[in-house]
Design an enzyme around this catalytic site. Structure first.
Site, PDB file in Angstrom:
ATOM      1  N   ARG A 136      18.048  47.968 136.958  1.00 53.00           N
ATOM      2  CA  ARG A 136      17.460  48.569 135.761  1.00 53.00           C
ATOM      3  C   ARG A 136      16.552  47.583 135.016  1.00 53.00           C
ATOM      4  O   ARG A 136      15.663  47.993 134.265  1.00 53.00           O
ATOM      5  CB  ARG A 136      18.561  49.035 134.808  1.00 53.00           C
ATOM      6  CG  ARG A 136      19.424  50.161 135.365  1.00 53.00           C
ATOM      7  CD  ARG A 136      20.437  50.638 134.320  1.00 53.00           C
ATOM      8  NE  ARG A 136      19.759  51.254 133.183  1.00 53.00           N
ATOM      9  CZ  ARG A 136      19.402  52.535 133.130  1.00 53.00           C
ATOM     10  NH1 ARG A 136      19.641  53.349 134.154  1.00 53.00           N
ATOM     11  NH2 ARG A 136      18.803  53.020 132.063  1.00 53.00           N
ATOM     12  N   LYS A 191      33.625  51.639 146.712  1.00 48.89           N
ATOM     13  CA  LYS A 191      34.723  52.232 145.967  1.00 48.89           C
ATOM     14  C   LYS A 191      34.609  51.828 144.487  1.00 48.89           C
ATOM     15  O   LYS A 191      33.896  50.873 144.179  1.00 48.89           O
ATOM     16  CB  LYS A 191      36.059  51.806 146.566  1.00 48.89           C
ATOM     17  CG  LYS A 191      36.481  50.367 146.240  1.00 48.89           C
ATOM     18  CD  LYS A 191      37.940  50.146 146.574  1.00 48.89           C
ATOM     19  CE  LYS A 191      38.423  48.866 145.909  1.00 48.89           C
ATOM     20  NZ  LYS A 191      39.849  48.665 145.983  1.00 48.89           N
ATOM     21  N   HIS A 215      36.038  46.769 152.534  1.00 48.00           N
ATOM     22  CA  HIS A 215      35.859  45.430 153.110  1.00 48.00           C
ATOM     23  C   HIS A 215      37.084  44.975 153.897  1.00 48.00           C
ATOM     24  O   HIS A 215      36.982  44.118 154.769  1.00 48.00           O
ATOM     25  CB  HIS A 215      35.522  44.412 152.013  1.00 48.00           C
ATOM     26  CG  HIS A 215      36.694  43.973 151.201  1.00 48.00           C
ATOM     27  ND1 HIS A 215      37.175  44.697 150.135  1.00 48.00           N
ATOM     28  CD2 HIS A 215      37.497  42.882 151.311  1.00 48.00           C
ATOM     29  CE1 HIS A 215      38.212  44.068 149.618  1.00 48.00           C
ATOM     30  NE2 HIS A 215      38.436  42.966 150.304  1.00 48.00           N
ATOM     31  N   LYS A 222      37.838  42.618 157.833  1.00 46.70           N
ATOM     32  CA  LYS A 222      38.577  41.359 157.978  1.00 46.70           C
ATOM     33  C   LYS A 222      38.955  41.127 159.434  1.00 46.70           C
ATOM     34  O   LYS A 222      39.349  42.054 160.138  1.00 46.70           O
ATOM     35  CB  LYS A 222      39.833  41.379 157.101  1.00 46.70           C
ATOM     36  CG  LYS A 222      39.575  41.172 155.616  1.00 46.70           C
ATOM     37  CD  LYS A 222      40.873  41.187 154.837  1.00 46.70           C
ATOM     38  CE  LYS A 222      40.640  40.846 153.375  1.00 46.70           C
ATOM     39  NZ  LYS A 222      40.320  39.424 153.165  1.00 46.70           N
ATOM     40  N   GLU A 239      49.585  38.711 146.144  1.00 46.03           N
ATOM     41  CA  GLU A 239      48.606  37.804 145.551  1.00 46.03           C
ATOM     42  C   GLU A 239      49.268  36.989 144.452  1.00 46.03           C
ATOM     43  O   GLU A 239      50.079  37.518 143.683  1.00 46.03           O
ATOM     44  CB  GLU A 239      47.432  38.600 144.960  1.00 46.03           C
ATOM     45  CG  GLU A 239      46.703  39.468 145.971  1.00 46.03           C
ATOM     46  CD  GLU A 239      45.686  40.395 145.316  1.00 46.03           C
ATOM     47  OE1 GLU A 239      45.601  40.384 144.072  1.00 46.03           O
ATOM     48  OE2 GLU A 239      44.991  41.121 146.040  1.00 46.03           O
ATOM     49  N   HIS A 297      43.110  50.243 151.332  1.00 47.37           N
ATOM     50  CA  HIS A 297      43.349  49.154 152.280  1.00 47.37           C
ATOM     51  C   HIS A 297      44.611  49.351 153.125  1.00 47.37           C
ATOM     52  O   HIS A 297      44.568  49.304 154.360  1.00 47.37           O
ATOM     53  CB  HIS A 297      43.447  47.819 151.539  1.00 47.37           C
ATOM     54  CG  HIS A 297      42.270  47.511 150.679  1.00 47.37           C
ATOM     55  ND1 HIS A 297      40.991  47.938 150.968  1.00 47.37           N
ATOM     56  CD2 HIS A 297      42.162  46.807 149.522  1.00 47.37           C
ATOM     57  CE1 HIS A 297      40.162  47.506 150.039  1.00 47.37           C
ATOM     58  NE2 HIS A 297      40.849  46.824 149.152  1.00 47.37           N
ATOM     59  N   LYS A 300      50.808  41.694 142.446  1.00 46.56           N
ATOM     60  CA  LYS A 300      50.122  40.554 141.843  1.00 46.56           C
ATOM     61  C   LYS A 300      51.146  39.620 141.195  1.00 46.56           C
ATOM     62  O   LYS A 300      52.285  40.006 140.970  1.00 46.56           O
ATOM     63  CB  LYS A 300      49.106  41.035 140.803  1.00 46.56           C
ATOM     64  CG  LYS A 300      47.934  41.784 141.435  1.00 46.56           C
ATOM     65  CD  LYS A 300      46.859  42.099 140.423  1.00 46.56           C
ATOM     66  CE  LYS A 300      45.625  42.689 141.088  1.00 46.56           C
ATOM     67  NZ  LYS A 300      44.946  41.734 141.984  1.00 46.56           N
TER      68      LYS A 300
END
Length: 425
Positions: free
Chosen positions: A44, A135, A165, A169, A201, A225, A311
């Site tokens: 933009r 996504k 993605h 992998k 994670e 995923h 997480k």
């Protein structure tokens, strides 16, 4: 040498600067571009070519890499406001129809319909056109269908590439490669007793608090995923990889809603999550989810698939562990270029380690490279998304109705075996 044009909508955004331009550079280094192949960066902002390239180099340091200056000669900038039809008229003047023309939608899904319509109205939906969609592709089944309907009015399914993605992998690619190239594994596949798919994670939500609080672990990781990995394990391999997506659709459609939420679904939130920036102070969003899922197929009926994501865990882990009858196990490490395969039986323990020495493109580069020659099998079909959302929506409804409580866990200090005990009983 690759021959294509790519228009990147959202070229000044975070994803483009962190991942996409670097991935295109990686493809350039490995395969090269023909002289007239172009990357048209679109945003933009009103920028000159020089101003955009200066910004790109500041963010990526591409100019200082091997052949970086050569790569940058393929990039130009064009201001395109997605709600301004006249800007698309300018785009149509420089776009071509005699080679692959890829439009990468690194933009909010709220702009997908307008962008697709403006492309079509300027004759940019020809046979060589491909759309790559980022996504999130919906918040539930209803919105997933609405997004597709708004695009399918102008583009066919075979022109659409939904990028995940995770499918790029190396560890995930290894699942398919090992199954295709090792007939002995296909014999073992009939003896699977359980599957564990785990992505843990150590990080929290970091600067994504506002975004994450609206979706949670289930939508952020499981819906796309983990269910994609599940489908690669459970699908019957077709003779032609072009048919792989149809086989995955069949698998995902057999996902069974939980019969007993308290024994099949665990959700939790790490302590301190509600203090994160832009997170609601009474948030019920899960940062930990574990699901004991079942498929209604002849081969996998009664076989549990444990899907786990969280997480603020004590360790980073991305793996698939497949348990076979007679205590055999097979483990893939999704975030590594190494495959460690441990097969055991009672009498002849066997340990195999395979190290893939070949260079492998990073996930986004791998998938972008696949899209250029129109290879779809590493991209999700619309019906895969719909089947996964049917399953996820039943879990979301259970969360809303408190069919399973929202537990709390201490950051980086969760006793996994105790926490998950209800699922494994």
């Amino acid at each position: 040498m690759l021959d294509f044009d790519l228009v990147l909508f959202g070229a000044t955004g975070d994803l483009a600067m962190r991942k996409l331009f670097v991935s295109l550079y990686e493809i350039y280094i490995h395969y090269g571009f023909k002289n007239d192949s172009r990357i048209i960066a679109s945003g933009r902002k009103e920028l000159s070519n020089e101003e955009f390239l200066a910004l790109l180099c500041e963010k990526t340091q591409l100019h200082s890499r091997e052949k970086g200056e050569e790569f940058l000669t393929h990039i130009s900038y064009l201001r395109v406001r997605l709600d301004n039809p006249k800007d698309f008229e300018e785009l149509s003047k420089i776009a071509t129809n005699n080679k692959p023309l890829i439009f990468y939608f690194s933009i909010s899904p709220s702009f997908f319909a307008t962008t697709a319509q403006n492309l079509a109205q300027n004759a940019l939906n020809h046979a060589n056109t491909r759309l790559i969609l980022e996504k999130p592709l919906g918040h539930d089944l209803k919105t997933c269908k609405e997004i597709f309907q708004s695009i399918s009015a102008f583009f066919k399914e075979e022109q659409i590439f939904r990028i995940d993605h995770y499918l790029g992998k190396k560890g995930v690619q290894n699942i398919l490669e090992l199954r295709l190239n090792n007939p002995i594994l296909n014999i073992l596949w009939d003896q699977i007793s359980a599957v564990e798919i785990c992505v843990y994670e150590t990080l929290g939500v970091e600067e994504r608090g506002e975004f994450y609080d609206k979706i949670g672990a289930l939508r952020d990781m499981v819906q796309n995923h983990l269910l994609q990995v599940l489908s690669l394990i459970a699908t019957d391999l077709p003779n032609d990889l072009k048919d792989l997506r149809q086989e995955k659709i069949k698998v995902l459609k057999t996902l069974q809603p939980p019969k007993d939420f308290t024994k099949q679904v665990i959700r939790a939130q790490y302590q301190g999550y509600r203090d994160e920036n832009k997170v609601h102070k009474e948030s019920q969003t899960e940062t930990f989810v574990a699901i004991k899922a079942f498929l209604d197929t002849p081969k996998f009926k009664g076989v549990p698939f444990y899907l786990k994501h969280a997480k603020k865990m004590p360790r980073n882990q991305a793996s698939v562990k497949i348990h076979f009858n007679a205590v055999n196990t097979l483990e893939f490490f999704l975030s590594q270029d190494k495959i460690t395969l441990t097969l055991k039986d009672h009498q002849n323990p066997l340990i195999l380690e395979t190290h893939n020495k070949q260079e492998f493109l990073q996930p986004y580069a791998k998938l972008l490279y696949d899209a250029i020659p129109n290879n779809h099998y590493n991209f999700a079909h619309q019906l895969e998304l719909e089947a996964s959302w049917v399953f996820i929506d039943t879990l979301i409804e259970g969360f809303i109705n408190n069919a399973t409580p929202l537990y709390s866990y201490e950051s980086h200090n969760l006793n996994e075996s105790e926490f998950l005990k209800p699922l494994y009983q």
